[in-house]
Design an enzyme around this catalytic site. Sequence first.
Site, mmCIF file in Angstrom:
data_model
loop_
_atom_site.group_PDB
_atom_site.id
_atom_site.type_symbol
_atom_site.label_atom_id
_atom_site.label_comp_id
_atom_site.label_asym_id
_atom_site.label_seq_id
_atom_site.Cartn_x
_atom_site.Cartn_y
_atom_site.Cartn_z
ATOM 1 N N ASP A 47 20.966 11.402 -3.068
ATOM 2 C CA ASP A 47 20.168 11.796 -1.889
ATOM 3 C C ASP A 47 18.668 11.587 -2.111
ATOM 4 O O ASP A 47 17.850 11.935 -1.266
ATOM 5 C CB ASP A 47 20.432 13.261 -1.527
ATOM 6 C CG ASP A 47 19.946 14.216 -2.602
ATOM 7 O OD1 ASP A 47 19.578 13.745 -3.701
ATOM 8 O OD2 ASP A 47 19.911 15.429 -2.333
ATOM 9 N N ARG A 86 -8.848 11.459 -0.619
ATOM 10 C CA ARG A 86 -9.570 10.949 0.551
ATOM 11 C C ARG A 86 -9.375 11.865 1.745
ATOM 12 O O ARG A 86 -10.159 11.867 2.660
ATOM 13 C CB ARG A 86 -9.103 9.524 0.881
ATOM 14 C CG ARG A 86 -9.697 8.506 -0.061
ATOM 15 C CD ARG A 86 -9.251 7.115 0.273
ATOM 16 N NE ARG A 86 -7.850 6.893 -0.048
ATOM 17 C CZ ARG A 86 -7.200 5.761 0.216
ATOM 18 N NH1 ARG A 86 -7.819 4.773 0.817
ATOM 19 N NH2 ARG A 86 -5.935 5.617 -0.114
ATOM 20 N N GLU A 119 16.838 12.901 -4.644
ATOM 21 C CA GLU A 119 16.221 13.892 -5.538
ATOM 22 C C GLU A 119 16.001 13.301 -6.926
ATOM 23 O O GLU A 119 16.815 12.527 -7.407
ATOM 24 C CB GLU A 119 17.131 15.117 -5.685
ATOM 25 C CG GLU A 119 17.040 16.090 -4.558
ATOM 26 C CD GLU A 119 17.859 17.350 -4.857
ATOM 27 O OE1 GLU A 119 18.163 17.614 -6.029
ATOM 28 O OE2 GLU A 119 18.184 18.048 -3.892
ATOM 29 N N ARG A 157 -14.121 2.972 10.185
ATOM 30 C CA ARG A 157 -12.695 2.727 9.961
ATOM 31 C C ARG A 157 -11.958 2.994 11.266
ATOM 32 O O ARG A 157 -12.047 4.084 11.825
ATOM 33 C CB ARG A 157 -12.180 3.650 8.858
ATOM 34 C CG ARG A 157 -10.798 3.280 8.347
ATOM 35 C CD ARG A 157 -10.358 4.239 7.270
ATOM 36 N NE ARG A 157 -10.913 3.948 5.962
ATOM 37 C CZ ARG A 157 -10.374 3.118 5.069
ATOM 38 N NH1 ARG A 157 -9.260 2.475 5.371
ATOM 39 N NH2 ARG A 157 -10.910 2.932 3.893
ATOM 40 N N THR A 165 -12.145 -2.765 3.161
ATOM 41 C CA THR A 165 -13.525 -2.371 2.840
ATOM 42 C C THR A 165 -14.194 -3.471 2.014
ATOM 43 O O THR A 165 -15.287 -3.942 2.346
ATOM 44 C CB THR A 165 -13.531 -1.041 2.038
ATOM 45 O OG1 THR A 165 -12.993 -0.019 2.864
ATOM 46 C CG2 THR A 165 -14.927 -0.657 1.592
ATOM 47 N N LYS A 184 -20.013 1.218 7.246
ATOM 48 C CA LYS A 184 -18.734 0.729 7.771
ATOM 49 C C LYS A 184 -18.124 1.785 8.687
ATOM 50 O O LYS A 184 -18.463 2.969 8.584
ATOM 51 C CB LYS A 184 -17.763 0.412 6.626
ATOM 52 C CG LYS A 184 -17.179 1.642 5.927
ATOM 53 C CD LYS A 184 -16.125 1.310 4.883
ATOM 54 C CE LYS A 184 -15.476 2.580 4.355
ATOM 55 N NZ LYS A 184 -14.697 2.419 3.147
#
Length: 296
Positions: A34, A94, A36, A184, A215, A182
Amino acid sequence: MKIIAGYSSVNLTHAVCKMLDTKPVLPTYKRFSDGEISVDIAQKDIQDDACLLIHSLSEPVNDTMIALLLTIDALKQSGAKKIVGCLPYLAYTRQTAASLITSLMHAAGAQKCITIDPHITIRNAIIPIDALSTAQLFADHIKATHNLQNLVIVAPDQGGVERCKHVRDALELTSSLACIDKIRLDGLCTVQAVHGDVLGKRCVIVDDIIDTGTTLYGAAEALMKHGAAEVFAYCTHGVLSETALDRVQQSVIKKLVITDSITQLQNALKSRKIETISVTHLIAQQVKLYLIQNNP
Ligand code: R5P
Protein backbone atom coordinates in the site's frame (compact mmCIF):
# COMPACT_ATOMS: atom_id res chain seq x y z
CA MET A 1 28.92 9.07 17.31
CA LYS A 2 27.24 6.77 14.76
CA ILE A 3 26.48 8.13 11.31
CA ILE A 4 23.33 6.79 9.72
CA ALA A 5 22.75 6.76 5.95
CA GLY A 6 19.17 7.94 5.45
CA TYR A 7 17.05 6.67 2.57
CA SER A 8 17.86 9.65 0.31
CA SER A 9 21.52 10.40 1.13
CA VAL A 10 23.43 7.14 0.97
CA ASN A 11 26.29 8.37 -1.26
CA LEU A 12 26.77 11.58 0.70
CA THR A 13 26.79 9.66 3.99
CA HIS A 14 29.47 7.29 2.67
CA ALA A 15 31.56 10.31 1.64
CA VAL A 16 31.17 11.96 5.07
CA CYS A 17 32.09 8.69 6.80
CA LYS A 18 35.14 8.28 4.59
CA MET A 19 36.29 11.76 5.55
CA LEU A 20 35.74 10.97 9.23
CA ASP A 21 37.34 7.53 8.90
CA THR A 22 34.27 5.64 10.08
CA LYS A 23 31.63 3.34 8.62
CA PRO A 24 27.98 4.32 8.17
CA VAL A 25 25.06 2.45 9.70
CA LEU A 26 22.69 1.42 6.90
CA PRO A 27 19.04 1.04 7.91
CA THR A 28 16.93 -1.46 6.02
CA TYR A 29 14.06 0.21 4.17
CA LYS A 30 11.10 -1.78 2.85
CA ARG A 31 7.88 -0.76 1.20
CA PHE A 32 4.54 -2.49 1.74
CA SER A 33 2.11 -2.97 -1.13
CA ASP A 34 0.00 0.00 0.00
CA GLY A 35 3.03 2.31 -0.15
CA GLU A 36 3.88 2.34 3.57
CA ILE A 37 7.59 2.48 4.32
CA SER A 38 9.18 0.41 7.07
CA VAL A 39 12.60 1.06 8.61
CA ASP A 40 14.69 -1.39 10.54
CA ILE A 41 17.89 -0.60 12.43
CA ALA A 42 19.72 -3.27 14.38
CA GLN A 43 19.87 -2.38 18.07
CA LYS A 44 23.48 -3.56 18.32
CA ASP A 45 24.49 -0.97 15.69
CA ILE A 46 23.55 2.09 17.68
CA GLN A 47 22.54 1.33 21.26
CA ASP A 48 23.50 4.13 23.66
CA ASP A 49 25.26 6.06 20.93
CA ALA A 50 24.65 9.60 19.74
CA CYS A 51 23.47 9.32 16.13
CA LEU A 52 23.72 11.64 13.16
CA LEU A 53 21.18 10.78 10.49
CA ILE A 54 22.00 12.25 7.06
CA HIS A 55 18.79 12.44 5.08
CA SER A 56 17.98 15.12 2.49
CA LEU A 57 14.34 15.93 1.87
CA SER A 58 14.59 15.32 -1.84
CA GLU A 59 12.06 14.03 -4.32
CA PRO A 60 9.68 12.26 -3.74
CA VAL A 61 9.64 14.80 -0.97
CA ASN A 62 6.62 13.60 1.01
CA ASP A 63 7.77 9.97 1.04
CA THR A 64 11.22 11.14 2.02
CA MET A 65 9.75 13.18 4.86
CA ILE A 66 7.92 10.14 6.25
CA ALA A 67 11.06 8.03 5.83
CA LEU A 68 12.97 10.65 7.83
CA LEU A 69 10.49 10.53 10.71
CA LEU A 70 10.35 6.73 10.68
CA THR A 71 14.16 6.52 10.70
CA ILE A 72 14.40 8.91 13.66
CA ASP A 73 11.77 6.84 15.45
CA ALA A 74 13.61 3.60 14.63
CA LEU A 75 16.82 5.10 16.06
CA LYS A 76 14.98 6.09 19.23
CA GLN A 77 13.40 2.62 19.55
CA SER A 78 16.83 1.04 19.13
CA GLY A 79 18.17 3.02 22.08
CA ALA A 80 19.99 5.96 20.47
CA LYS A 81 21.18 8.34 23.19
CA LYS A 82 20.82 11.48 21.11
CA ILE A 83 19.62 11.97 17.53
CA VAL A 84 20.80 14.75 15.23
CA GLY A 85 19.02 15.01 11.89
CA CYS A 86 21.28 16.35 9.14
CA LEU A 87 19.04 17.44 6.28
CA PRO A 88 21.42 18.90 3.69
CA TYR A 89 18.35 19.97 1.70
CA LEU A 90 15.48 21.03 3.92
CA ALA A 91 12.36 21.08 1.74
CA TYR A 92 9.27 23.11 2.58
CA THR A 93 11.27 26.20 3.59
CA ARG A 94 9.96 28.13 0.58
CA GLN A 95 6.53 27.93 2.13
CA THR A 96 7.97 28.73 5.58
CA ALA A 97 7.00 25.33 6.99
CA ALA A 98 10.47 24.53 8.38
CA SER A 99 9.34 24.92 11.98
CA LEU A 100 6.60 22.34 11.30
CA ILE A 101 9.22 19.93 9.90
CA THR A 102 11.50 20.43 12.91
CA SER A 103 8.53 19.97 15.29
CA LEU A 104 7.77 16.66 13.60
CA MET A 105 11.45 15.67 13.86
CA HIS A 106 11.35 16.54 17.55
CA ALA A 107 8.15 14.53 18.05
CA ALA A 108 9.84 11.55 16.37
CA GLY A 109 12.84 11.84 18.74
CA ALA A 110 15.44 14.21 17.25
CA GLN A 111 17.14 16.79 19.46
CA LYS A 112 18.89 18.85 16.81
CA CYS A 113 18.86 19.65 13.11
CA ILE A 114 21.71 20.52 10.77
CA THR A 115 20.96 21.87 7.31
CA ILE A 116 22.66 23.75 4.49
CA ASP A 117 21.56 27.06 2.98
CA PRO A 118 17.91 26.94 4.07
CA HIS A 119 15.75 29.17 1.90
CA ILE A 120 14.98 31.48 4.81
CA THR A 121 16.29 31.98 8.33
CA ILE A 122 14.34 29.48 10.40
CA ARG A 123 12.83 31.04 13.51
CA ASN A 124 10.90 29.54 16.42
CA ALA A 125 12.05 25.99 15.78
CA ILE A 126 11.50 23.66 18.72
CA ILE A 127 14.99 22.15 18.34
CA PRO A 128 18.27 24.00 17.65
CA ILE A 129 19.17 24.31 13.98
CA ASP A 130 22.70 24.71 12.63
CA ALA A 131 22.43 26.31 9.20
CA LEU A 132 25.67 25.72 7.30
CA SER A 133 26.58 27.98 4.41
CA THR A 134 28.08 27.16 1.03
CA ALA A 135 29.38 30.73 0.61
CA GLN A 136 33.03 29.76 1.13
CA LEU A 137 32.67 26.54 -0.90
CA PHE A 138 31.25 28.52 -3.82
CA ALA A 139 33.80 31.32 -3.42
CA ASP A 140 36.68 28.81 -3.47
CA HIS A 141 35.30 27.23 -6.64
CA ILE A 142 34.74 30.62 -8.30
CA LYS A 143 38.30 31.68 -7.40
CA ALA A 144 39.71 28.45 -8.79
CA THR A 145 37.81 28.64 -12.09
CA HIS A 146 37.34 32.33 -12.92
CA ASN A 147 39.30 35.50 -13.31
CA LEU A 148 37.76 37.75 -10.68
CA GLN A 149 38.34 40.90 -12.70
CA ASN A 150 35.17 42.02 -14.37
CA LEU A 151 33.12 39.49 -12.39
CA VAL A 152 29.83 40.46 -10.79
CA ILE A 153 27.73 38.36 -8.43
CA VAL A 154 24.04 38.43 -9.31
CA ALA A 155 21.09 37.78 -7.02
CA PRO A 156 18.26 36.23 -9.07
CA ASP A 157 15.70 37.90 -6.81
CA GLN A 158 15.56 40.23 -3.80
CA GLY A 159 15.39 37.25 -1.42
CA GLY A 160 18.81 36.09 -2.60
CA VAL A 161 20.70 39.32 -1.93
CA GLU A 162 22.04 38.35 1.54
CA ARG A 163 23.24 34.96 0.26
CA CYS A 164 25.03 36.68 -2.63
CA LYS A 165 26.66 39.19 -0.29
CA HIS A 166 28.18 36.30 1.67
CA VAL A 167 29.68 34.85 -1.51
CA ARG A 168 30.95 38.27 -2.63
CA ASP A 169 32.52 38.85 0.80
CA ALA A 170 34.10 35.39 0.79
CA LEU A 171 35.63 36.35 -2.58
CA GLU A 172 36.83 39.64 -1.05
CA LEU A 173 35.26 41.51 -3.95
CA THR A 174 34.36 45.13 -3.43
CA SER A 175 32.04 45.41 -6.44
CA SER A 176 28.31 45.96 -6.01
CA LEU A 177 25.93 43.08 -6.59
CA ALA A 178 23.53 43.05 -9.49
CA CYS A 179 19.99 42.00 -8.69
CA ILE A 180 16.99 40.84 -10.66
CA ASP A 181 13.33 41.53 -9.99
CA LYS A 182 11.15 38.57 -10.83
CA ILE A 183 7.53 37.60 -10.45
CA ARG A 184 6.20 34.05 -10.22
CA LEU A 185 2.97 33.17 -12.03
CA ASP A 186 1.59 29.63 -11.86
CA GLY A 187 4.89 28.45 -10.39
CA LEU A 188 7.02 29.84 -13.24
CA CYS A 189 9.21 32.95 -12.99
CA THR A 190 9.38 35.96 -15.27
CA VAL A 191 12.04 38.65 -15.06
CA GLN A 192 10.82 42.20 -14.54
CA ALA A 193 14.05 44.19 -14.32
CA VAL A 194 17.84 43.97 -13.95
CA HIS A 195 19.47 46.30 -11.43
CA GLY A 196 23.20 46.97 -11.41
CA ASP A 197 26.04 47.20 -13.88
CA VAL A 198 26.32 43.99 -15.90
CA LEU A 199 27.49 45.43 -19.23
CA GLY A 200 30.48 43.47 -20.49
CA LYS A 201 30.69 41.56 -17.19
CA ARG A 202 31.08 37.89 -16.37
CA CYS A 203 27.93 37.37 -14.31
CA VAL A 204 27.75 34.70 -11.63
CA ILE A 205 24.22 34.04 -10.39
CA VAL A 206 24.07 32.54 -6.89
CA ASP A 207 20.86 30.90 -5.68
CA ASP A 208 19.82 28.36 -3.06
CA ILE A 209 17.57 26.16 -5.19
CA ILE A 210 17.12 25.28 -8.83
CA ASP A 211 13.71 23.68 -9.08
CA THR A 212 11.91 24.22 -12.41
CA GLY A 213 14.88 26.26 -13.64
CA THR A 214 12.76 29.20 -14.76
CA THR A 215 14.39 31.61 -12.32
CA LEU A 216 17.88 30.85 -13.62
CA TYR A 217 16.81 30.62 -17.25
CA GLY A 218 15.04 33.98 -17.12
CA ALA A 219 17.79 35.65 -15.13
CA ALA A 220 20.50 34.49 -17.52
CA GLU A 221 18.52 35.63 -20.60
CA ALA A 222 17.88 39.03 -19.02
CA LEU A 223 21.55 39.47 -18.11
CA MET A 224 22.65 38.72 -21.68
CA LYS A 225 20.02 41.16 -23.00
CA HIS A 226 21.52 43.78 -20.70
CA GLY A 227 24.95 43.25 -22.23
CA ALA A 228 26.57 40.66 -19.93
CA ALA A 229 29.61 38.98 -21.50
CA GLU A 230 28.76 35.54 -20.10
CA VAL A 231 26.67 33.95 -17.36
CA PHE A 232 27.50 31.22 -14.85
CA ALA A 233 25.33 29.96 -12.00
CA TYR A 234 25.83 28.39 -8.58
CA CYS A 235 22.89 26.74 -6.80
CA THR A 236 23.20 24.80 -3.58
CA HIS A 237 20.27 22.43 -4.03
CA GLY A 238 19.72 20.81 -7.42
CA VAL A 239 16.04 19.95 -7.04
CA LEU A 240 15.86 19.91 -10.87
CA SER A 241 12.21 18.97 -11.20
CA GLU A 242 10.05 18.89 -14.32
CA THR A 243 11.96 20.08 -17.37
CA ALA A 244 14.67 21.92 -15.45
CA LEU A 245 17.48 19.97 -17.09
CA ASP A 246 16.25 20.87 -20.57
CA ARG A 247 15.96 24.51 -19.51
CA VAL A 248 19.53 24.48 -18.28
CA GLN A 249 20.72 22.82 -21.48
CA GLN A 250 18.88 25.37 -23.65
CA SER A 251 19.84 28.39 -21.55
CA VAL A 252 22.65 30.83 -22.16
CA ILE A 253 24.24 29.71 -18.88
CA LYS A 254 27.75 28.48 -19.59
CA LYS A 255 28.02 26.30 -16.49
CA LEU A 256 25.74 25.50 -13.57
CA VAL A 257 27.46 24.38 -10.39
CA ILE A 258 25.30 22.52 -7.89
CA THR A 259 26.18 20.55 -4.76
CA ASP A 260 25.52 16.95 -3.79
CA SER A 261 23.06 18.03 -1.06
CA ILE A 262 20.56 16.15 -3.23
CA THR A 263 21.50 12.86 -4.90
CA GLN A 264 21.34 13.45 -8.64
CA LEU A 265 20.06 11.11 -11.33
CA GLN A 266 22.38 10.04 -14.13
CA ASN A 267 21.07 12.54 -16.70
CA ALA A 268 22.01 15.48 -14.46
CA LEU A 269 25.38 13.92 -13.70
CA LYS A 270 26.02 13.41 -17.41
CA SER A 271 25.15 16.97 -18.43
CA ARG A 272 28.22 18.85 -19.61
CA LYS A 273 26.70 22.09 -18.39
CA ILE A 274 26.34 20.87 -14.81
CA GLU A 275 29.17 20.39 -12.37
CA THR A 276 28.59 18.97 -8.90
CA ILE A 277 30.75 19.97 -5.96
CA SER A 278 30.52 18.30 -2.60
CA VAL A 279 29.22 19.46 0.76
CA THR A 280 30.96 16.47 2.41
CA HIS A 281 33.60 18.67 4.01
CA LEU A 282 30.99 21.09 5.44
CA ILE A 283 29.10 18.24 7.13
CA ALA A 284 32.22 16.45 8.35
CA GLN A 285 33.52 19.69 9.90
CA GLN A 286 30.20 20.17 11.69
CA VAL A 287 30.32 16.62 13.05
CA LYS A 288 33.83 17.26 14.39
CA LEU A 289 32.64 20.48 16.03
CA TYR A 290 29.66 18.68 17.53
CA LEU A 291 31.95 16.01 18.97
CA ILE A 292 34.23 18.64 20.52
CA GLN A 293 31.27 20.51 22.03
CA ASN A 294 29.34 17.50 23.26
CA ASN A 295 31.96 14.85 23.87
CA PRO A 296 29.24 12.15 23.59
C1 R5P B 1 13.19 31.35 -4.68
O1 R5P B 1 13.04 32.40 -4.10
C2 R5P B 1 14.43 30.52 -4.62
O2 R5P B 1 15.51 31.19 -4.07
C3 R5P B 1 14.80 30.00 -6.01
O3 R5P B 1 15.14 31.10 -6.82
C4 R5P B 1 13.65 29.27 -6.62
O4 R5P B 1 13.14 28.33 -5.73
C5 R5P B 1 14.06 28.61 -7.90
O5 R5P B 1 12.93 27.96 -8.41
P1 R5P B 1 12.76 27.68 -9.96
O6 R5P B 1 13.99 26.94 -10.39
O7 R5P B 1 11.52 26.85 -10.00
O8 R5P B 1 12.56 28.96 -10.65
